[in-house]
Scaffold this active site. Structure first.
Site, PDB file in Angstrom:
ATOM      1  N   LYS A  46      -4.520   3.622  -3.432  1.00 14.19           N
ATOM      2  CA  LYS A  46      -4.597   4.521  -2.266  1.00 14.19           C
ATOM      3  C   LYS A  46      -3.711   5.747  -2.518  1.00 14.19           C
ATOM      4  O   LYS A  46      -2.724   5.661  -3.273  1.00 14.19           O
ATOM      5  CB  LYS A  46      -4.188   3.797  -0.984  1.00 14.19           C
ATOM      6  CG  LYS A  46      -2.735   3.452  -0.912  1.00 14.19           C
ATOM      7  CD  LYS A  46      -2.281   3.096   0.500  1.00 14.19           C
ATOM      8  CE  LYS A  46      -0.776   2.893   0.444  1.00 14.19           C
ATOM      9  NZ  LYS A  46      -0.063   2.806   1.654  1.00 14.19           N
ATOM     10  N   LYS A  71       4.810  -3.527  -2.571  1.00  7.38           N
ATOM     11  CA  LYS A  71       6.006  -2.695  -2.739  1.00  7.38           C
ATOM     12  C   LYS A  71       7.124  -3.436  -3.449  1.00  7.38           C
ATOM     13  O   LYS A  71       8.006  -2.823  -4.040  1.00  7.38           O
ATOM     14  CB  LYS A  71       6.499  -2.185  -1.382  1.00  7.38           C
ATOM     15  CG  LYS A  71       5.605  -1.104  -0.827  1.00  7.38           C
ATOM     16  CD  LYS A  71       6.277  -0.359   0.289  1.00  7.38           C
ATOM     17  CE  LYS A  71       5.372   0.715   0.845  1.00  7.38           C
ATOM     18  NZ  LYS A  71       5.873   1.300   2.069  1.00  7.38           N
ATOM     19  N   LYS A 101       2.472   8.506  -0.472  1.00  4.27           N
ATOM     20  CA  LYS A 101       3.592   9.460  -0.470  1.00  4.27           C
ATOM     21  C   LYS A 101       4.511   9.249  -1.658  1.00  4.27           C
ATOM     22  O   LYS A 101       5.198  10.147  -2.099  1.00  4.27           O
ATOM     23  CB  LYS A 101       4.441   9.248   0.789  1.00  4.27           C
ATOM     24  CG  LYS A 101       3.813   9.693   2.064  1.00  4.27           C
ATOM     25  CD  LYS A 101       4.798   9.426   3.202  1.00  4.27           C
ATOM     26  CE  LYS A 101       4.076   9.025   4.460  1.00  4.27           C
ATOM     27  NZ  LYS A 101       4.893   8.435   5.478  1.00  4.27           N
TER      28      LYS A 101
HETATM   29  P1  TYM Z   1       3.046   5.398   6.864  1.00  8.03           P
HETATM   30  O1  TYM Z   1       4.083   6.374   7.232  1.00  8.03           O
HETATM   31  O2  TYM Z   1       3.092   4.771   5.514  1.00  8.03           O
HETATM   32  O3  TYM Z   1       1.634   6.081   6.996  1.00  8.03           O
HETATM   33  C1  TYM Z   1       1.287   6.788   8.165  1.00  8.03           C
HETATM   34  C2  TYM Z   1      -0.171   6.554   8.492  1.00  8.03           C
HETATM   35  O4  TYM Z   1      -1.003   7.028   7.442  1.00  8.03           O
HETATM   36  C3  TYM Z   1      -1.929   6.017   7.068  1.00  8.03           C
HETATM   37  N1  TYM Z   1      -2.203   6.159   5.630  1.00  8.03           N
HETATM   38  C4  TYM Z   1      -3.431   6.384   5.129  1.00  8.03           C
HETATM   39  N2  TYM Z   1      -4.628   6.520   5.711  1.00  8.03           N
HETATM   40  C5  TYM Z   1      -5.680   6.761   4.901  1.00  8.03           C
HETATM   41  N3  TYM Z   1      -5.584   6.877   3.552  1.00  8.03           N
HETATM   42  C6  TYM Z   1      -4.392   6.739   2.922  1.00  8.03           C
HETATM   43  N4  TYM Z   1      -4.290   6.860   1.609  1.00  8.03           N
HETATM   44  C7  TYM Z   1      -3.242   6.476   3.722  1.00  8.03           C
HETATM   45  N5  TYM Z   1      -1.938   6.303   3.432  1.00  8.03           N
HETATM   46  C8  TYM Z   1      -1.312   6.107   4.618  1.00  8.03           C
HETATM   47  C9  TYM Z   1      -1.195   4.706   7.366  1.00  8.03           C
HETATM   48  O5  TYM Z   1      -2.110   3.640   7.501  1.00  8.03           O
HETATM   49  C10 TYM Z   1      -0.504   5.050   8.664  1.00  8.03           C
HETATM   50  O6  TYM Z   1      -1.388   4.897   9.752  1.00  8.03           O
HETATM   51  N6  TYM Z   1       4.317   1.249   9.313  1.00  8.03           N
HETATM   52  C11 TYM Z   1       3.693   2.530   9.444  1.00  8.03           C
HETATM   53  C12 TYM Z   1       4.387   3.432  10.449  1.00  8.03           C
HETATM   54  C13 TYM Z   1       4.604   2.768  11.761  1.00  8.03           C
HETATM   55  C14 TYM Z   1       3.644   2.569  12.776  1.00  8.03           C
HETATM   56  C15 TYM Z   1       4.342   1.884  13.812  1.00  8.03           C
HETATM   57  C16 TYM Z   1       2.291   2.875  12.896  1.00  8.03           C
HETATM   58  C17 TYM Z   1       5.790   2.257  12.180  1.00  8.03           C
HETATM   59  N7  TYM Z   1       5.631   1.717  13.425  1.00  8.03           N
HETATM   60  C18 TYM Z   1       3.680   1.505  14.981  1.00  8.03           C
HETATM   61  C19 TYM Z   1       1.655   2.499  14.076  1.00  8.03           C
HETATM   62  C20 TYM Z   1       2.335   1.815  15.097  1.00  8.03           C
HETATM   63  C21 TYM Z   1       3.725   3.221   8.084  1.00  8.03           C
HETATM   64  O7  TYM Z   1       4.475   2.865   7.231  1.00  8.03           O
HETATM   65  O8  TYM Z   1       2.911   4.279   7.992  1.00  8.03           O
END
Ligand code: TYM
Length: 343
Positions: free
Chosen positions: A210, A119, A213
């Site tokens: 990947k 990023k 968003k």
């Molecule tokens: P975030 O919001 O970027 O993504 C949410 C979840 O979606 C999964 N993900 C994917 N899975 C499969 N294929 C993809 N292309 C893909 N893109 C995203 C991410 O792995 C995630 O599980 N840091 C985390 C949010 C968070 C969190 C936490 C998660 C904050 N605190 C504590 C678990 C426990 C995040 O940025 O996810």
């Protein structure tokens, strides 16, 4: 013995896409249905994580409520007494524990986080925030506050889970071996979810990346609020190859294999079974059309569910869960404050 906690969160910085849905949301909701009674399920909105990169702040509050509604539309059984749905910023222990954990985290370790490297690549140092750098520590606090042991996330978050285990083990070694609950090894976590690794749905236009968003054109991403017809077109125009065979081979046929993954997830089947069905076909049209139809049907059904979600119920659920989870989070925080000598 208290119940083991399964916990995850999805950021509110944009609408969710099918990678988020299949990577984290559906697995935890399936667990909430399958294991109700045996586990506690915490699905939260990591709202403090929403602006590690720039967003439109005028929309954030609305977006946070929208994510809560999406969780319920996806089937989160909020009436189950073992299920909690809450907003991170309403429980101040998240920020407080983060600071303490920060002081036991090396800069080098955070610099090595792949997501940070990705990023922050091509961005001048003044445009990378300390929040982006620090966010794995906040994520560790999100997990450790509730003694969570299973954290369903997509493959891109695996390194942050390892980091969370590491920081918990470090504090336990320094202060008290029972200070923090160390989440299970990632491999053990996958076993509970019946997988051998975390999911990574790829961008439809560029399957070497990947699905994300923050994709600027949106052409490679199926958002949960996409018009089903628009989504259908995105699948039909997904990048494939000229090998003329529908086989599951992520290395040599990443585009086709990504579509096979998507179709298998929608059918609750396996990529191998989907590929078998198309064995011998030399054109991609029929396979793409089936995938596009199933994606469009899935979105139409999901969006109908979303329209039925009752906003009052969402707000009541959030407030009730926040009250209960504040108590649990404050207990962990107090233990850590005592260990480091603040209390
Ligand atoms: P975030 O919001 O970027 O993504 C949410 C979840 O979606 C999964 N993900 C994917 N899975 C499969 N294929 C993809 N292309 C893909 N893109 C995203 C991410 O792995 C995630 O599980 N840091 C985390 C949010 C968070 C969190 C936490 C998660 C904050 N605190 C504590 C678990 C426990 C995040 O940025 O996810």
């Amino acid at each position: 013995m208290s119940k083991q906690v399964i916990l995850t969160g999805l950021r509110a910085n944009n609408d969710l896409h099918i990678g988020n849905y299949f990577g984290a949301l559906k697995p935890i909701i399936d667990m909430a249905h399958k294991h109700a009674g045996d586990y506690q399920v915490n699905l939260f909105i990591p709202d403090l994580h929403s602006f590690t990169t720039p967003i439109d702040h005028g929309l954030l509050k609305q977006q946070i409520n929208h994510i809560a509604r999406l969780y319920i539309a996806a089937g989160l059984p909020v009436d189950n007494p073992d299920v909690y749905l809450y907003r991170q910023s309403y429980i101040s222990a998240h920020s407080e524990l983060t600071w303490i954990l920060d002081c036991f985290t090396g800069m080098g370790q955070l610099t090595r986080m792949t997501q940070f490297k990705d990023k922050s690549a091509n961005v001048g140092a003044d445009n990378i925030t300390a929040g982006l750098f620090n966010y794995p520590v906040l994520m560790a606090a999100d997990i450790l506050l509730y003694n969570a042991t299973y954290i369903p996330v997509g493959d891109d978050q695996t390194q942050h889970l390892e980091f969370t285990r590491d920081i918990a083990q470090r504090l336990n070694a320094k202060f008290d071996k029972e200070l923090l609950t160390v989440p299970h090894e990632v491999k053990t976590q996958h076993e509970l979810f019946g997988k051998d690794q975390g999911l990574r749905i790829k961008d439809l236009q560029d399957p070497s990346k990947k699905m994300s968003k923050s994709d600027e054109t949106g052409k490679g991403v199926i958002f949960l609020n996409d018009d089903p017809e628009v989504a259908r077109k995105k699948i039909m125009s997904a990048t494939t190859d000229s090998l003329s065979k529908v086989s599951y081979d992520p290395k040599n046929q990443p585009g086709i294999s990504n579509l096979i993954d998507i179709l298998a997830l929608l059918e609750d089947s396996t990529p191998q079974l989907v590929a078998e069905r198309y064995a011998g076909q030399t054109m991609y049209g029929e396979f793409k059309k089936e995938t596009a139809d199933k994606v469009a049907d899935f979105l139409a059904t999901f969006q109908k569910q979303l329209a039925l979600v009752d906003d009052n119920k969402v707000m009541n659920t959030l407030e009730k869960s926040e009250e209960s989870m504040r108590i649990v989070a404050n207990e962990t925080l107090l233990r850590v404050q005592q260990a480091v000598g603040l209390r």
